[in-house]
Design an enzyme around this catalytic site. Sequence first.
Site, PDB file in Angstrom:
ATOM      1  N   GLU A  81      46.690  37.732  53.533  1.00  0.00           N
ATOM      2  CA  GLU A  81      47.658  38.519  52.769  1.00  0.00           C
ATOM      3  C   GLU A  81      48.621  39.257  53.701  1.00  0.00           C
ATOM      4  O   GLU A  81      49.759  39.543  53.326  1.00  0.00           O
ATOM      5  CB  GLU A  81      46.916  39.541  51.888  1.00  0.00           C
ATOM      6  CG  GLU A  81      47.266  39.419  50.427  1.00  0.00           C
ATOM      7  CD  GLU A  81      46.469  40.331  49.514  1.00  0.00           C
ATOM      8  OE1 GLU A  81      46.062  39.857  48.455  1.00  0.00           O
ATOM      9  OE2 GLU A  81      46.262  41.515  49.831  1.00  0.00           O
ATOM     10  N   HIS A  87      27.299  20.647  59.541  1.00  0.00           N
ATOM     11  CA  HIS A  87      26.876  19.457  58.805  1.00  0.00           C
ATOM     12  C   HIS A  87      27.836  19.127  57.669  1.00  0.00           C
ATOM     13  O   HIS A  87      27.520  18.307  56.809  1.00  0.00           O
ATOM     14  CB  HIS A  87      25.447  19.654  58.291  1.00  0.00           C
ATOM     15  CG  HIS A  87      24.464  19.848  59.403  1.00  0.00           C
ATOM     16  ND1 HIS A  87      23.670  18.837  59.886  1.00  0.00           N
ATOM     17  CD2 HIS A  87      24.190  20.935  60.165  1.00  0.00           C
ATOM     18  CE1 HIS A  87      22.933  19.293  60.882  1.00  0.00           C
ATOM     19  NE2 HIS A  87      23.227  20.575  61.076  1.00  0.00           N
ATOM     20  N   LYS A  89      50.949  36.238  38.590  1.00  0.00           N
ATOM     21  CA  LYS A  89      50.704  37.246  37.550  1.00  0.00           C
ATOM     22  C   LYS A  89      51.810  37.203  36.507  1.00  0.00           C
ATOM     23  O   LYS A  89      51.544  37.232  35.299  1.00  0.00           O
ATOM     24  CB  LYS A  89      50.666  38.655  38.167  1.00  0.00           C
ATOM     25  CG  LYS A  89      49.419  38.950  38.972  1.00  0.00           C
ATOM     26  CD  LYS A  89      49.416  40.415  39.374  1.00  0.00           C
ATOM     27  CE  LYS A  89      48.422  40.664  40.473  1.00  0.00           C
ATOM     28  NZ  LYS A  89      48.586  41.974  41.103  1.00  0.00           N
TER      29      LYS A  89
HETATM   30  O1  PA5 Z   1      45.076  43.921  49.074  1.00  0.00           O
HETATM   31  C1  PA5 Z   1      45.593  44.079  47.982  1.00  0.00           C
HETATM   32  O2  PA5 Z   1      46.535  44.847  47.824  1.00  0.00           O
HETATM   33  C2  PA5 Z   1      45.063  43.364  46.756  1.00  0.00           C
HETATM   34  O3  PA5 Z   1      44.046  42.492  47.078  1.00  0.00           O
HETATM   35  C3  PA5 Z   1      44.536  44.385  45.769  1.00  0.00           C
HETATM   36  O4  PA5 Z   1      43.514  45.121  46.382  1.00  0.00           O
HETATM   37  C4  PA5 Z   1      44.003  43.716  44.527  1.00  0.00           C
HETATM   38  O5  PA5 Z   1      45.024  42.977  43.913  1.00  0.00           O
HETATM   39  C5  PA5 Z   1      43.476  44.743  43.540  1.00  0.00           C
HETATM   40  O6  PA5 Z   1      44.449  45.681  43.228  1.00  0.00           O
HETATM   41  P1  PA5 Z   1      44.093  47.035  42.526  1.00  0.00           P
HETATM   42  O7  PA5 Z   1      43.207  47.814  43.416  1.00  0.00           O
HETATM   43  O8  PA5 Z   1      45.399  47.715  42.282  1.00  0.00           O
HETATM   44  O9  PA5 Z   1      43.399  46.671  41.234  1.00  0.00           O
END
Ligand code: PA5
Length: 446
Positions: free
Chosen positions: A286, A307, A421
Amino acid sequence: MSIKLNTHYLESFIQPHEFERIAPEVRMADDMLRSKTGAGNDFLGWVDLPDRYDREEFARIQACAEKIRKTCQVLVVIGIGGSYLGARAVIEFLKSPNYNLLPKETPNIYFAGNSISSDALTEILSLCEGKDVCVNVISKSGTTTEPAVAFRVFRNLLEEKYGKEGARERIFVTTDRARGTLKQFSTDAGYETFVVPDDVGGRFSVLTAVGLLPIAAAGIDILKLMEGAAAASHAYTSTDLDRNDCYKYAAIRNLLYRKGKSVEILAGYEPFAAMFHEWWKQLYGESEGKDGKGVYPASVIFSTDLHSLGQFIQDGNRILFETVIDIADTHRRFAIPNDPANIDGLNFLSGKELDDVKKTAMLGTVLAHVDGGVPNTVIEVSERSEFALGELIYFFELACAVSGYVLSVNPFDQPGVESYKKNMFALLGKPGYESMRAELAKRLNY
Ligand code: PA5
């Protein structure tokens, strides 16, 4: 330090002058980070968190964890992505992937709201039957669909079982300090809340209440975890690559990427680290995968995956490099038994410790993969402990930020996560997405 970077196996892939050439870029990345002048500088709260964390809230986390341990047999932890992976990674790393099956004084911990699976959700519901249950819902935004759905379900369960008053004593919310629907709802309902700091993004939040409450509920010493992270934050300050293993790792990733190695495999030899690898994958994927750039983070647990994926790593498309985590002292030792009949021909191993066989397998594998054209870096971790894991978490977070700046991306945003989303909301008929829905439905013949 519990961590040491072994670059011995990189020698045929990266020459010393290449480190010298990239060093100014690492220095610049360090400067952007420390002076808070780089992209995403609103999200640098994790940098000095191990020294500056809120002690009052930390004590509340410990007290709440104690209450959870005393009042419930099951803790349901609701969250996804950065609000899920860190806690699970640490619990499995320090306790066990089979934590829930082990005899223990602490509650079973089930992670919900991290998928859109009816089977996953209903399975956890059935595991709660006849048990005393507490819930920790974790969402910074408070609007993420998966945890929000799960929270509806488990809030109903608790209210039916204990009444509104009783449920209030069993629901703990980790969310934004002031904003968002979950914060507002928690205040109105009177739930105890913990804070996801404004300046700490989800994937950097394991050492905040996001990770610490479930981790402490599992009986893990969170103070030692923070001490390990603090030790790492003090150790990795030099911009001299020969004196900073963390920055050297960031440099190695970028040097190899520039040579066409676009996939990094985090390789370990301990099944208890599998979820830690998942946490690492989110952190790097990310943070770096944007603007058409980035090293794709993959992971394996050897020897299991030797394996399955071993063939590809040894012999397939040469776009790979490996970062191997070698943990020296684990919790138990085990000697291979002797068999007088020697049916399997393994008596040459009789009495030998399994850990020694593991170490030998690791060395043999590193050499084979290097011979196959896969650069290997080894991160040596001295022990399986809270302190060492705290160091390792901070090591990877800091290296990720520096590596991202060297790559010239903003390591702290995640604009790409929004696309699916939007489509999903439009197709599900969320108000406000009407015109998009019509267009998508046409494309899908829906
Ligand atoms: O790293 C990130 O920003 C995402 O993985 C969020 O943690 C994830 O989408 C969850 O978001 P939230 O804590 O707002 O529910």
